[in-house]
Design an enzyme around this catalytic site. Structure first.
Site, PDB file in Angstrom:
ATOM      1  N   GLU A 146       0.793  -1.165   0.011  1.00 53.20           N
ATOM      2  CA  GLU A 146       0.085  -0.038  -0.095  1.00 53.20           C
ATOM      3  C   GLU A 146       0.725   1.125  -0.096  1.00 53.20           C
ATOM      4  OE1 GLU A 146      -3.412   1.952   2.749  1.00 53.20           O
ATOM      5  OE2 GLU A 146      -2.216   0.283   3.835  1.00 53.20           O
ATOM      6  N   LYS A 151      -9.359   2.744  -1.934  1.00 50.70           N
ATOM      7  CA  LYS A 151      -9.579   2.166  -0.628  1.00 50.70           C
ATOM      8  C   LYS A 151     -11.002   2.593  -0.172  1.00 50.70           C
ATOM      9  CE  LYS A 151      -7.017   1.844   3.762  1.00 50.70           C
ATOM     10  NZ  LYS A 151      -5.702   2.167   4.276  1.00 50.70           N
ATOM     11  N   CYS A 170      -5.398  -2.944   2.778  1.00 52.78           N
ATOM     12  CA  CYS A 170      -5.487  -2.927   3.891  1.00 52.78           C
ATOM     13  C   CYS A 170      -6.687  -3.398   4.872  1.00 52.78           C
ATOM     14  CB  CYS A 170      -4.504  -1.669   4.184  1.00 52.78           C
ATOM     15  SG  CYS A 170      -3.764  -1.745   5.950  1.00 52.78           S
TER      16      CYS A 170
END
Length: 552
Positions: free
Chosen positions: A45, A113, A149
């Site tokens: 990331e 994200k 994540c």
């Protein structure tokens, strides 16, 4: 139809803002994957920009530079495997934390994200816009899903990707270390594997960024949660994992499963890595510190030598008339054992000059804490002068117990650029020192063996700012203090909770009071390695002005 898929995992150390250097590392990993016959090379990331960016990512010029580097990297990596890499991107005026898949010389797919963490050290709701859930992307005929994540800590993103055809989950992470975190990560990812029935790759950053340490420890899970591979912690590594298509879907072939170190070793490695990276990434190569003969400065000296090599560490003893012969001997023994430079700079002359200068103002007043602190501030002055003159970063040496209750002198022993033991309670400092005396690892640059004399560990702690001074003259015994602080700071417990555990109510209230009135000191203190979920700085943000006290 493809029956085998090779994925190269690049668990690498990014430097925040070094877009050229990070892109070079990404390209080198891509070349390693191409040489190994991989279909895809994956990086963590926000690797291109570095992580965590804090407010730097809100600067449009920075994000534009990131996108320019990304497009150049896509062109450079056109002939070979796909490349997955994280970075920021503006889209219709909205800033996203993205994962880009580069293929055929262009950006082929973009994941945004969806779940933005907004707790402990994370502030992503303030920085980024929440992206819509992305579907899978195709590489060499295999459909991959990449929850970014935090997206993998909730069921919805992985499930949506599986329902829309993903066959393997590749999860890029920028997950910073705190003690015993691996089991939490593993349990969360086993949940995603169980829910989706898909194999999962957990790929994490490694390296230090300010107070945070990304500990790597990437791993691969097969359906039903079986561990197929576990990469090294706290070190860079490039590894290849082969997936095989079977009748019921894809599974990873078993690779190397690394031995997982205990929590003392993880904490110690985190402190070494964070100091090493903080130095390298800020442009320093050498450090100095005041070596008092006590355990805290000895611990910092060993960490510094393990991080930078003894040739880059200078220890300075600055004695006063209250410095014991034992402390003089012990400080020299630590420096000798480590093989680092040891300088001797008495403070008596400077102290006499300061005392004489202030005498007309202090006439008729009793000596006390002011005079004790003058000694500490003289030491801070002399150490900072040497830091300026020799270009060495000054390390400060206060443990978490002292930092919590303000048992440190602002502009004195708190002076410095970094503090590797800032999140280590005093009782754990003792444990770490005993562990280091008994252990040595290849990543340690100092010598093995008993580098900290047993007498340094066993003697009663003292600031030695007055005759026969002991820390317990001013504080509860560290076993008591640390247990109270662990409850008040790390668990947000009440005074009543501490009393129920057996602590004296007045002692707990005094500790709580010291904790609150010391906030202004911490606000001005040097950064230090984050080892827990409640480290002082971003994990625990309290006001300096605070009249509230727990009356329970």
């Amino acid at each position: 139809m493809t029956d085998r898929f090779r994925l190269t995992l690049a668990q690498l150390n990014a430097t925040l803002g070094d877009l050229v250097g990070n892109a070079d590392k990404a390209r080198a990993a891509w070349e390693a994957g191409r040489a190994a016959g991989a279909q895809m090379v994956a990086l963590p990331e926000m690797f291109l920009s570095g992580y965590q960016t804090q407010d730097l990512v809100q600067k449009p010029a920075f994000v534009a530079d990131c996108v320019d580097r990304l497009e150049a990297l896509a062109r450079e990596c056109a002939d070979g495997p796909a490349l997955g890499i994280g970075g920021p991107m503006f889209e219709e005026g909205r800033l996203h934390n993205c994962y880009f898949v580069l293929q055929g010389g262009r950006i082929d797919a973009v994941m945004r994200k969806h779940h933005l963490p907004n707790y402990t050290v994370f502030d992503e709701e303030r920085l980024f816009e929440r992206g819509r859930i992305s579907g899978p992307y195709s590489v060499a005929g295999v459909r991959l899903g990449s929850p970014i994540c935090e997206d993998a800590w909730f069921p919805d993103v992985a499930e949506a990707m599986a329902e829309s055809g993903a066959e393997i989950l590749v999860v890029p992470n920028g997950s910073p270390y705190f003690r015993d975190k691996f089991d939490i990560r593993l349990n969360q990812m086993v949940g995603r594997v169980t829910e989706t029935g898909l194999p999962l790759v957990y790929l994490n950053l490694v390296g230090g960024q300010d107070d945070q340490v990304f500990d790597g420890g990437s791993f691969v899970l097969n359906p039903h949660g079986a561990l197929a591979m576990h990469m090294v912690v706290f070190e860079e590594e490039i590894a290849h994992v082969d997936f095989i298509r079977e009748a019921d879907g894809w599974r990873a072939e078993t690779g190397e499963i690394r031995t997982f170190p205990d929590s003392l070793e993880q904490d110690y490695h985190a402190m070494v890595l964070s100091l090493r990276d903080y130095m390298a990434k800020t442009g320093f190569s050498k450090v100095l510190l005041g070596l008092s003969g006590g355990i805290d400065s000895a611990a910092v000296a060993v960490i510094a030598c393990d991080a930078l090599g003894p040739q880059n560490v200078r220890c300075v003893m600055l004695p006063s008339e209250y410095t014991s012969e034992h402390s003089l001997e012990d400080a020299k023994a630590v420096a000798t054992n480590l093989g680092c430079r040891y300088d001797f700079v008495p403070i008596a002359g400077v102290r006499d000059a300061v005392t004489e200068t202030l005498a007309p103002l202090f006439e008729g007043l009793e000596e006390g804490l002011t005079e004790e602190n003058i000694q500490s501030r003289i030491r801070g002055l002399l150490l900072m002068a040497q830091s300026n003159k020799f270009g060495e970063m000054l390390l400060t040496t206060g443990n978490k117990s002292e930092v919590a209750v303000g048992y440190a002198t602002i502009y004195g022993d708190m002076a410095g650029g970094y503090n590797p033991i800032k999140d280590l309670y005093k009782t754990r400092v003792f444990d770490i020192c005993r562990w280091r005396n008994a252990q040595h690892r290849p990543w340690m640059l100092a010598t093995e063996g008993e580098v900290i004399p047993v007498r340094v560990i066993d003697k009663p702690p003292s600031a030695e700012l007055r005759a026969d001074q002991k820390d317990e003259d001013s504080l509860p015994p560290y076993e008591v203090l640390d247990d109270i602080l662990e409850m008040l700071v790390d668990r947000d417990a009440s005074v009543a909770d501490c009393v129920a555990k057996g602590h004296d109510a007045e002692v707990v209230r005094r500790v709580e009071h010291l904790l609150y009135i010391s906030e202004y000191k911490r606000f001005q203190s040097a950064p230090g390695t984050r080892l827990s979920m409640r480290a002082f700085w971003l994990d625990r943000r309290y006001p300096i002005v605070n009249r509230w006290r727990d009356r329970s």
